[in-house]
Write a protein that holds these residues in place. Structure first.
Motif, PDB file in Angstrom:
ATOM      1  N   ASP A 130      -8.701 -19.997  -7.131  1.00  0.00           N
ATOM      2  CA  ASP A 130      -9.012 -21.347  -7.607  1.00  0.00           C
ATOM      3  C   ASP A 130      -7.736 -22.152  -7.860  1.00  0.00           C
ATOM      4  OD1 ASP A 130     -11.738 -20.970  -7.478  1.00  0.00           O
ATOM      5  OD2 ASP A 130     -11.928 -20.414  -9.598  1.00  0.00           O
ATOM      6  N   ASP A 131      -6.722 -21.507  -8.450  1.00  0.00           N
ATOM      7  CA  ASP A 131      -5.453 -22.186  -8.706  1.00  0.00           C
ATOM      8  C   ASP A 131      -4.771 -22.612  -7.406  1.00  0.00           C
ATOM      9  OD1 ASP A 131      -5.768 -21.945 -11.421  1.00  0.00           O
ATOM     10  OD2 ASP A 131      -4.414 -20.230 -11.625  1.00  0.00           O
ATOM     11  N   PHE A 132      -4.904 -21.792  -6.369  1.00  0.00           N
ATOM     12  CA  PHE A 132      -4.334 -22.125  -5.054  1.00  0.00           C
ATOM     13  C   PHE A 132      -5.223 -23.086  -4.271  1.00  0.00           C
ATOM     14  CE2 PHE A 132      -2.002 -17.815  -4.951  1.00  0.00           C
ATOM     15  CZ  PHE A 132      -0.931 -18.356  -5.638  1.00  0.00           C
ATOM     16  N   GLN A 133      -6.343 -23.465  -4.852  1.00  0.00           N
ATOM     17  CA  GLN A 133      -7.326 -24.353  -4.237  1.00  0.00           C
ATOM     18  C   GLN A 133      -7.847 -23.785  -2.913  1.00  0.00           C
ATOM     19  OE1 GLN A 133      -5.495 -28.210  -4.135  1.00  0.00           O
ATOM     20  NE2 GLN A 133      -5.585 -28.428  -6.355  1.00  0.00           N
ATOM     21  N   LEU A 134      -8.048 -22.477  -2.912  1.00  0.00           N
ATOM     22  CA  LEU A 134      -8.662 -21.794  -1.771  1.00  0.00           C
ATOM     23  C   LEU A 134     -10.117 -21.543  -2.135  1.00  0.00           C
ATOM     24  CD1 LEU A 134      -5.839 -19.247  -0.980  1.00  0.00           C
ATOM     25  CD2 LEU A 134      -6.409 -21.307   0.298  1.00  0.00           C
ATOM     26  N   HIS A 135     -11.008 -22.099  -1.377  1.00  0.00           N
ATOM     27  CA  HIS A 135     -12.420 -22.023  -1.700  1.00  0.00           C
ATOM     28  C   HIS A 135     -13.071 -20.878  -0.936  1.00  0.00           C
ATOM     29  CE1 HIS A 135     -11.958 -25.747  -3.849  1.00  0.00           C
ATOM     30  NE2 HIS A 135     -11.354 -26.251  -2.787  1.00  0.00           N
ATOM     31  N   TYR A 136     -13.688 -19.993  -1.672  1.00  0.00           N
ATOM     32  CA  TYR A 136     -14.383 -18.855  -1.086  1.00  0.00           C
ATOM     33  C   TYR A 136     -15.877 -19.125  -1.136  1.00  0.00           C
ATOM     34  CZ  TYR A 136     -14.040 -17.934  -6.063  1.00  0.00           C
ATOM     35  OH  TYR A 136     -14.055 -18.063  -7.428  1.00  0.00           O
ATOM     36  N   THR A 137     -16.568 -18.675  -0.119  1.00  0.00           N
ATOM     37  CA  THR A 137     -17.993 -18.997  -0.010  1.00  0.00           C
ATOM     38  C   THR A 137     -18.889 -17.877  -0.513  1.00  0.00           C
ATOM     39  OG1 THR A 137     -17.987 -18.180   2.258  1.00  0.00           O
ATOM     40  CG2 THR A 137     -17.616 -20.540   1.936  1.00  0.00           C
ATOM     41  N   GLN A 138     -18.412 -16.660  -0.488  1.00  0.00           N
ATOM     42  CA  GLN A 138     -19.239 -15.524  -0.900  1.00  0.00           C
ATOM     43  C   GLN A 138     -18.782 -15.004  -2.255  1.00  0.00           C
ATOM     44  OE1 GLN A 138     -18.500 -12.844   2.347  1.00  0.00           O
ATOM     45  NE2 GLN A 138     -20.362 -13.453   3.414  1.00  0.00           N
ATOM     46  N   SER A 139     -19.724 -14.448  -2.998  1.00  0.00           N
ATOM     47  CA  SER A 139     -19.386 -13.806  -4.263  1.00  0.00           C
ATOM     48  C   SER A 139     -18.640 -12.505  -3.989  1.00  0.00           C
ATOM     49  CB  SER A 139     -20.656 -13.492  -5.052  1.00  0.00           C
ATOM     50  OG  SER A 139     -21.347 -14.666  -5.356  1.00  0.00           O
ATOM     51  N   VAL A 179      -4.162 -14.132   9.775  1.00  0.00           N
ATOM     52  CA  VAL A 179      -4.476 -15.529   9.483  1.00  0.00           C
ATOM     53  C   VAL A 179      -5.980 -15.781   9.494  1.00  0.00           C
ATOM     54  CG1 VAL A 179      -4.159 -17.900  10.297  1.00  0.00           C
ATOM     55  CG2 VAL A 179      -2.277 -16.278  10.414  1.00  0.00           C
ATOM     56  N   ASN A 180      -6.689 -15.123  10.399  1.00  0.00           N
ATOM     57  CA  ASN A 180      -8.120 -15.393  10.545  1.00  0.00           C
ATOM     58  C   ASN A 180      -8.993 -14.566   9.614  1.00  0.00           C
ATOM     59  OD1 ASN A 180      -7.651 -12.972  11.729  1.00  0.00           O
ATOM     60  ND2 ASN A 180      -8.681 -13.424  13.655  1.00  0.00           N
ATOM     61  N   SER A 181      -8.424 -13.932   8.616  1.00  0.00           N
ATOM     62  CA  SER A 181      -9.184 -13.124   7.668  1.00  0.00           C
ATOM     63  C   SER A 181      -9.993 -14.016   6.732  1.00  0.00           C
ATOM     64  CB  SER A 181      -8.232 -12.243   6.856  1.00  0.00           C
ATOM     65  OG  SER A 181      -8.949 -11.439   5.962  1.00  0.00           O
ATOM     66  N   SER A 182     -11.162 -13.538   6.333  1.00  0.00           N
ATOM     67  CA  SER A 182     -12.013 -14.320   5.435  1.00  0.00           C
ATOM     68  C   SER A 182     -11.499 -14.239   3.998  1.00  0.00           C
ATOM     69  CB  SER A 182     -13.441 -13.800   5.490  1.00  0.00           C
ATOM     70  OG  SER A 182     -13.488 -12.494   4.949  1.00  0.00           O
ATOM     71  N   LEU A 183     -11.957 -15.142   3.161  1.00  0.00           N
ATOM     72  CA  LEU A 183     -11.586 -15.148   1.748  1.00  0.00           C
ATOM     73  C   LEU A 183     -12.669 -14.465   0.922  1.00  0.00           C
ATOM     74  CD1 LEU A 183     -10.101 -18.726   1.305  1.00  0.00           C
ATOM     75  CD2 LEU A 183      -8.897 -16.563   1.513  1.00  0.00           C
ATOM     76  N   HIS A 184     -13.081 -13.306   1.361  1.00  0.00           N
ATOM     77  CA  HIS A 184     -14.124 -12.550   0.683  1.00  0.00           C
ATOM     78  C   HIS A 184     -13.475 -11.389  -0.072  1.00  0.00           C
ATOM     79  CE1 HIS A 184     -17.693  -9.711   0.663  1.00  0.00           C
ATOM     80  NE2 HIS A 184     -17.988 -10.696  -0.145  1.00  0.00           N
ATOM     81  N   ILE A 185     -13.701 -11.332  -1.381  1.00  0.00           N
ATOM     82  CA  ILE A 185     -13.108 -10.280  -2.213  1.00  0.00           C
ATOM     83  C   ILE A 185     -14.066  -9.107  -2.294  1.00  0.00           C
ATOM     84  CG2 ILE A 185     -12.320  -9.679  -4.526  1.00  0.00           C
ATOM     85  CD1 ILE A 185     -11.469 -12.562  -4.893  1.00  0.00           C
ATOM     86  N   LYS A 186     -13.540  -7.914  -2.011  1.00  0.00           N
ATOM     87  CA  LYS A 186     -14.277  -6.661  -2.167  1.00  0.00           C
ATOM     88  C   LYS A 186     -13.413  -5.719  -2.983  1.00  0.00           C
ATOM     89  CE  LYS A 186     -14.411  -6.083   2.196  1.00  0.00           C
ATOM     90  NZ  LYS A 186     -14.542  -5.593   3.549  1.00  0.00           N
ATOM     91  N   ALA A 187     -14.022  -4.980  -3.883  1.00  0.00           N
ATOM     92  CA  ALA A 187     -13.286  -4.000  -4.685  1.00  0.00           C
ATOM     93  C   ALA A 187     -14.054  -2.687  -4.702  1.00  0.00           C
ATOM     94  CB  ALA A 187     -13.078  -4.515  -6.100  1.00  0.00           C
ATOM     95  N   PHE A 188     -13.321  -1.604  -4.723  1.00  0.00           N
ATOM     96  CA  PHE A 188     -13.884  -0.260  -4.799  1.00  0.00           C
ATOM     97  C   PHE A 188     -13.342   0.389  -6.060  1.00  0.00           C
ATOM     98  CE2 PHE A 188     -13.760  -1.523  -0.417  1.00  0.00           C
ATOM     99  CZ  PHE A 188     -14.983  -1.121   0.078  1.00  0.00           C
ATOM    100  N   SER A 189     -14.248   0.915  -6.859  1.00  0.00           N
ATOM    101  CA  SER A 189     -13.894   1.472  -8.160  1.00  0.00           C
ATOM    102  C   SER A 189     -14.297   2.946  -8.215  1.00  0.00           C
ATOM    103  CB  SER A 189     -14.623   0.681  -9.247  1.00  0.00           C
ATOM    104  OG  SER A 189     -14.549   1.336 -10.474  1.00  0.00           O
ATOM    105  N   ASP A 190     -13.493   3.747  -8.892  1.00  0.00           N
ATOM    106  CA  ASP A 190     -13.827   5.160  -9.067  1.00  0.00           C
ATOM    107  C   ASP A 190     -13.088   5.706 -10.276  1.00  0.00           C
ATOM    108  OD1 ASP A 190     -15.119   7.513  -8.545  1.00  0.00           O
ATOM    109  OD2 ASP A 190     -13.852   8.107  -6.875  1.00  0.00           O
ATOM    110  N   SER A 191     -13.570   6.808 -10.791  1.00  0.00           N
ATOM    111  CA  SER A 191     -12.872   7.495 -11.878  1.00  0.00           C
ATOM    112  C   SER A 191     -13.036   8.997 -11.709  1.00  0.00           C
ATOM    113  CB  SER A 191     -13.409   7.060 -13.241  1.00  0.00           C
ATOM    114  OG  SER A 191     -14.679   7.612 -13.463  1.00  0.00           O
ATOM    115  N   ASP A 192     -12.157   9.702 -12.353  1.00  0.00           N
ATOM    116  CA  ASP A 192     -12.172  11.161 -12.329  1.00  0.00           C
ATOM    117  C   ASP A 192     -12.352  11.612 -13.774  1.00  0.00           C
ATOM    118  OD1 ASP A 192     -12.031  13.690 -11.421  1.00  0.00           O
ATOM    119  OD2 ASP A 192      -9.951  13.618 -10.782  1.00  0.00           O
TER     120      ASP A 192
END
Length: 134
Positions: free
Chosen positions: A104-113, A31-44
């Motif tokens: 945005d559709d869920f009206q959850l506002h995130y503060t960080q990019s 529940v106390n997790s932030s709304l910060h999106i992180k992604a990790f990308s890789d290819s072979d």
């Protein structure tokens, strides 16, 4: 969802039977997790010995929780590892864009990019250069 068929119903019942039979398994979203999106990308690069196509993959986190992931063979042959990594970045950035629209559709506002991590400097230079793309 607008016009479900019998195949959709069968898939739903299969998922519900699976969930009913596997009580202790699942993904944990605190529940106390932030709304910060992180992604990790890789290819072979050029993994497939027959077609020489690369495999792209990404995993996306919302706070500390894994929310989406994908691994897919690329549709075209990449000429370099940088090109293969760049294609993987594109795939991951599309996922990030969809997730931000969903928040945005869920009206959850995130503060960080959102952050997108890549282990290839050349692919990052290609992505940063908005003018020169071959």
């Amino acid at each position: 969802m607008a016009s479900p068929t019998n195949n959709h119903y069968k898939a739903l019942t299969r998922i519900l039977r699976y969930l009913k039979g596997n009580h202790g398994q699942g993904l944990f979203y605190p529940v106390n997790s932030s709304l910060h999106i992180k992604a990790f990308s890789d290819s072979d690069w050029a993994t497939c010995p027959d077609t020489r196509r690369s495999i792209s993959g990404y995993c996306t986190f919302l706070g500390d929780s894994l929310i989406s992931w994908k691994s897919k063979k690329q549709t075209t042959v990449s000429r370099s590892s940088s090109e293969a990594e760049y294609r993987a970045l594109v795939l991951a950035s599309c996922e990030i864009q969809c997730l931000t629209f969903l928040l945005d559709d869920f009206q959850l506002h995130y503060t960080q990019s959102a952050l997108l991590y890549c282990d290839n400097n050349s692919a990052r230079y290609i992505a940063a250069n908005g003018v020169f793309h071959e």
